[in-house]
Design a protein around this motif. Structure first.
Motif, PDB file in Angstrom:
ATOM      1  N   MET A 276       0.707  -1.253   0.037  1.00  0.00           N
ATOM      2  CA  MET A 276      -0.181   0.130   0.019  1.00  0.00           C
ATOM      3  C   MET A 276       0.741   1.194   0.008  1.00  0.00           C
ATOM      4  O   MET A 276       0.641   2.090  -0.461  1.00  0.00           O
ATOM      5  CB  MET A 276      -0.869   0.057   1.439  1.00  0.00           C
ATOM      6  CG  MET A 276      -1.921  -1.158   1.150  1.00  0.00           C
ATOM      7  SD  MET A 276      -3.081  -0.980   2.645  1.00  0.00           S
ATOM      8  CE  MET A 276      -3.977   0.368   2.308  1.00  0.00           C
ATOM      9  N   TYR A 277       1.943   1.275   0.689  1.00  0.00           N
ATOM     10  CA  TYR A 277       2.572   2.496   0.845  1.00  0.00           C
ATOM     11  C   TYR A 277       4.317   2.362   0.539  1.00  0.00           C
ATOM     12  O   TYR A 277       4.913   3.380   0.434  1.00  0.00           O
ATOM     13  CB  TYR A 277       2.686   2.928   2.403  1.00  0.00           C
ATOM     14  CG  TYR A 277       1.387   3.064   3.127  1.00  0.00           C
ATOM     15  CD1 TYR A 277       0.371   4.105   2.543  1.00  0.00           C
ATOM     16  CD2 TYR A 277       0.675   2.041   3.899  1.00  0.00           C
ATOM     17  CE1 TYR A 277      -0.834   4.127   3.032  1.00  0.00           C
ATOM     18  CE2 TYR A 277      -0.575   2.374   4.476  1.00  0.00           C
ATOM     19  CZ  TYR A 277      -1.272   3.225   3.880  1.00  0.00           C
ATOM     20  OH  TYR A 277      -2.576   3.492   4.451  1.00  0.00           O
ATOM     21  N   GLY A 278       4.491   1.379  -0.114  1.00  0.00           N
ATOM     22  CA  GLY A 278       5.874   1.051  -0.638  1.00  0.00           C
ATOM     23  C   GLY A 278       7.009   1.438   0.445  1.00  0.00           C
ATOM     24  O   GLY A 278       6.864   0.998   1.549  1.00  0.00           O
ATOM     25  N   TYR A 279       8.144   1.844  -0.173  1.00  0.00           N
ATOM     26  CA  TYR A 279       9.450   1.734   0.782  1.00  0.00           C
ATOM     27  C   TYR A 279       9.205   2.599   2.010  1.00  0.00           C
ATOM     28  O   TYR A 279       9.959   2.495   3.047  1.00  0.00           O
ATOM     29  CB  TYR A 279      10.616   2.126  -0.193  1.00  0.00           C
ATOM     30  CG  TYR A 279      11.822   2.262   0.613  1.00  0.00           C
ATOM     31  CD1 TYR A 279      12.527   1.027   0.955  1.00  0.00           C
ATOM     32  CD2 TYR A 279      12.542   3.402   0.927  1.00  0.00           C
ATOM     33  CE1 TYR A 279      13.913   0.914   1.684  1.00  0.00           C
ATOM     34  CE2 TYR A 279      13.585   3.387   1.751  1.00  0.00           C
ATOM     35  CZ  TYR A 279      14.335   2.275   2.099  1.00  0.00           C
ATOM     36  OH  TYR A 279      15.489   2.445   2.882  1.00  0.00           O
ATOM     37  N   GLU A 280       8.487   3.745   1.767  1.00  0.00           N
ATOM     38  CA  GLU A 280       8.523   4.546   3.016  1.00  0.00           C
ATOM     39  C   GLU A 280       7.600   3.903   4.284  1.00  0.00           C
ATOM     40  O   GLU A 280       8.122   4.157   5.400  1.00  0.00           O
ATOM     41  CB  GLU A 280       7.536   5.754   2.738  1.00  0.00           C
ATOM     42  CG  GLU A 280       6.174   5.423   2.432  1.00  0.00           C
ATOM     43  CD  GLU A 280       5.485   7.025   1.957  1.00  0.00           C
ATOM     44  OE1 GLU A 280       5.974   7.801   2.342  1.00  0.00           O
ATOM     45  OE2 GLU A 280       4.190   6.684   1.665  1.00  0.00           O
ATOM     46  N   PHE A 281       7.115   2.811   4.118  1.00  0.00           N
ATOM     47  CA  PHE A 281       6.654   2.118   5.159  1.00  0.00           C
ATOM     48  C   PHE A 281       7.657   1.537   6.027  1.00  0.00           C
ATOM     49  O   PHE A 281       7.539   1.500   7.272  1.00  0.00           O
ATOM     50  CB  PHE A 281       5.557   0.973   4.694  1.00  0.00           C
ATOM     51  CG  PHE A 281       5.346  -0.140   5.767  1.00  0.00           C
ATOM     52  CD1 PHE A 281       4.904   0.007   6.870  1.00  0.00           C
ATOM     53  CD2 PHE A 281       5.969  -1.445   5.251  1.00  0.00           C
ATOM     54  CE1 PHE A 281       4.761  -0.971   7.762  1.00  0.00           C
ATOM     55  CE2 PHE A 281       5.989  -2.482   6.072  1.00  0.00           C
ATOM     56  CZ  PHE A 281       5.090  -2.476   7.396  1.00  0.00           C
ATOM     57  N   LEU A 282       8.710   0.748   5.098  1.00  0.00           N
ATOM     58  CA  LEU A 282       9.921   0.185   5.662  1.00  0.00           C
ATOM     59  C   LEU A 282      10.700   1.039   6.438  1.00  0.00           C
ATOM     60  O   LEU A 282      11.223   0.943   7.610  1.00  0.00           O
ATOM     61  CB  LEU A 282      10.510  -0.601   4.707  1.00  0.00           C
ATOM     62  CG  LEU A 282       9.935  -1.844   3.949  1.00  0.00           C
ATOM     63  CD1 LEU A 282      10.779  -2.533   3.239  1.00  0.00           C
ATOM     64  CD2 LEU A 282       9.718  -2.859   5.313  1.00  0.00           C
TER      65      LEU A 282
END
Length: 440
Positions: free
Chosen positions: A246-252
Motif C-alpha cells: 500500500m505504501y511502498g518503501y516509506e513504510f519500511l
C-alpha cells in the motif's frame, strides 16, 4: 473487579482534567505524539498515506486504529486490559487467592504515572496489553492465540521481537530436564516395614536430569515452539507485505529502518545522549561526525541486545517467563540509545507480577521503598538539569550527561537487588501443569 472499576474511573477523571487543561493552559496535557497520531489517522481516513505527516514513525495500522476509534479511549482500554491480564497471570502463577491485589493496583491499575501516560495519548499501553496477553495465553497452553498476538505486537512495536527467544524457550520448558537444585516429591509408596523410612528419604531427594526418565532430553525444536514461531512470523510478514504493497518503501523506512539508525540528539535519559548530541551538531569533530554518529548508533545495539537476550533466555529456560521478560526489558531500556519516561512502561507492567513473591515485599520492604526512592531521585536529578536547559536557557548538557550516568548506575543497582530478592517460579507453574479440557 473493584480495582478495574477504580482504574476506569481514574482514567476518565484524568481525561476530563486533560481536556480542561488543554483548553485553558499554555502547558498542554496531551502528548505531542498524540497529535501526530491524529494527523496520520486523518490522512488515512482521506485515502492518503499516514507518512504524509512528518515525524510519524509508526506502523500505518496505528493510524488505521485511530481513524476507527478514539485514540485515548483505546489506549486507556488497553491499560485496563493489561491490569486484568496481570491479575489473571498472578492467579495462575500462585495458584491460589493469596496474590496481593494492592500491588496490582499500586504498581499498575491505579498507578498515576501509568494512567497519565495513557490519558496523554501515548500508545505504549497497547504493547503492554498484548505482551501480557501472550504470557497469559501461553500459561494456559493456548500457543496459537499467543502467537497471533505476538506477531501483532512485533508489528506494532518492533522492539517486542526481543521477547522471541525467551518465549521460545519457555514454551514446552516443562518437558525439559528439571534443574538439580529443585526439590520434588516422589509418589506415595505402599505401606511396608520400611514405608516411613522411604517416605522420609523421598522428601529430601533432589531431582537431577539423570534421574528423570519421563522427560526427554533437551530439544531446541518442538511442535509447539515451531507452531508459535511460524504463526507469529506469518502474522508479522503478512501485515508487513500488506502495508508495503500500500505504501511502498516509506513504510519500511519510517516503521522499522528509522529506529535502527535513529540519531536523536535531543536530551533524554540515555547514556548515549551526549555523544550523539556532540556528533550530530558537529562539535566533536566536523569531518567525521556523520560517520561516527552512524557507527555509534549501530554499535550501541551490541551490548543492548547481547545482555538483554542473555538474561531473558536464562530465566525463560528455567520457566520463569515473567521475570525473564522483566529483566530483559529493563536492560533493553537501560541501554537504549533513546530513553524517555514512557519507555518505563515497557517493564513496569511486569512488576506487579514478579514482586508478588519477592523478598522486597515480604521480608525487606524497607529496601523496596529505598529502591523506589533512589529511582525517583535519579529521575529528579536529571529532570532538574533538563528544566534548567529548557526553561532557564542554561547550558546544562554536560550536567545532563552525568545525570544520565547516575541514573544508569541507579538502574543497574536496582536490577541487581530485584534479582537477588526474587524467588524463582516453581516448576509446577508450567504449561503442562495447567489442567486442560478434553478438547485440548
Amino acid at each position: 473487579m473493584k480495582v478495574l472499576i477504580a482504574a476506569v474511573v481514574l482514567r476518565v477523571l484524568l481525561l476530563c482534567v486533560g481536556a480542561v487543561q488543554d483548553s485553558v493552559s499554555a502547558v498542554k496535557y496531551t502528548d505531542v505524539d498524540y497529535h501526530v497520531f491524529q494527523d496520520a489517522a486523518r490522512l488515512v481516513a482521506g485515502g492518503r498515506s499516514p507518512f504524509g505527516r512528518a515525524t510519524f514513525r509508526y506502523t500505518p495500522l496505528l493510524a488505521w486504529l485511530l481513524a476507527a476509534a478514539n485514540g485515548k479511549a483505546l489506549f486507556c482500554a488497553s491499560d485496563v486490559a493489561a491490569a486484568w491480564s496481570i491479575a489473571r497471570i498472578n492467579g495462575l502463577r500462585l495458584r491460589s487467592n493469596n496474590n496481593n491485589h494492592s500491588l496490582e493496583a499500586l504498581l499498575w491499575a491505579l498507578n498515576p504515572f501509568v494512567a497519565v501516560i495513557s490519558t496523554r495519548g501515548n500508545a505504549e499501553a497497547l504493547i503492554a496489553a498484548l505482551v501480557l496477553a501472550v504470557v497469559l495465553l501461553l500459561m494456559r497452553g493456548r500457543v496459537a492465540g499467543a502467537a497471533l498476538l505476538f506477531g501483532l505486537a512485533v508489528h506494532l512495536k518492533v522492539y517486542a521481537v526481543i521477547y522471541a527467544l525467551p518465549l521460545w524457550f519457555y514454551i514446552d520448558h516443562g518437558n525439559e530436564p528439571v534443574p538439580s537444585t529443585v526439590k520434588v516429591q516422589s509418589r506415595p509408596q505402599s505401606r511396608s516395614k520400611s514405608s516411613s523410612r522411604s517416605r522420609s528419604k523421598s522428601r529430601s531427594k533432589k531431582c537431577t536430569p539423570s534421574k528423570i526418565t519421563r522427560k526427554p532430553a533437551f530439544r531446541l525444536f518442538t511442535r509447539n515452539r515451531v507452531s508459535f514461531g511460524a504463526i507469529s512470523a506469518a502474522v508479522f510478514f503478512i501485515l508487513g507485505f500488506l502495508f508495503y504493497y500500500m505504501y511502498g518503501y516509506e513504510f519500511l523506512e519510517h516503521t522499522y529502518l528509522y529506529h535502527v539508525t535513529r540519531q536523536d540528539h535531543r536530551h533524554n535519559f540515555s547514556i548515549y545522549f551526549y555523544h550523539l548530541y556532540l556528533s550530530a551538531t558537529g562539535i566533536s569533530n566536523v569531518s567525521t561526525s556523520d560517520i561516527s554518529s552512524k557507527l555509534s548508533g549501530l554499535v550501541a545495539f551490541i551490548p543492548q541486545l547481547g545482555v538483554s537476550t542473555f538474561v531473558g533466555v536464562v530465566a525463560a529456560y528455567r520457566g520463569d517467563i515473567v521475570f525473564a521478560l522483566f529483566s530483559q526489558t529493563f536492560v533493553f531500556v537501560m541501554l537504549n540509545k533513546v530513553v524517555t519516561s514512557q519507555y518505563f512502561m515497557w517493564y513496569l507492567c511486569f512488576l506487579p507480577i514478579i514482586l508478588q513473591d519477592s523478598d522486597l515485599v515480604h521480608k525487606n520492604p524497607k529496601k523496596g521503598l529505598f529502591l523506589i526512592g533512589i529511582w525517583v531521585l535519579g529521575q529528579a536529578v536529571w529532570l532538574l538539569n533538563a528544566y534548567r536547559l529548557e526553561h532557564l536557557g542554561e547550558n546544562t548538557f554536560r550536567a545532563l550527561h552525568f545525570a544520565g550516568i547516575f541514573f544508569q548506575l541507579v538502574n543497574s543497582y536496582i536490577l541487581v537487588e530485584i534479582t537477588r530478592a526474587h524467588k524463582p517460579q516453581t516448576i509446577t507453574s508450567t504449561l503442562d501443569s495447567i489442567p486442560r479440557t478434553k478438547k485440548e
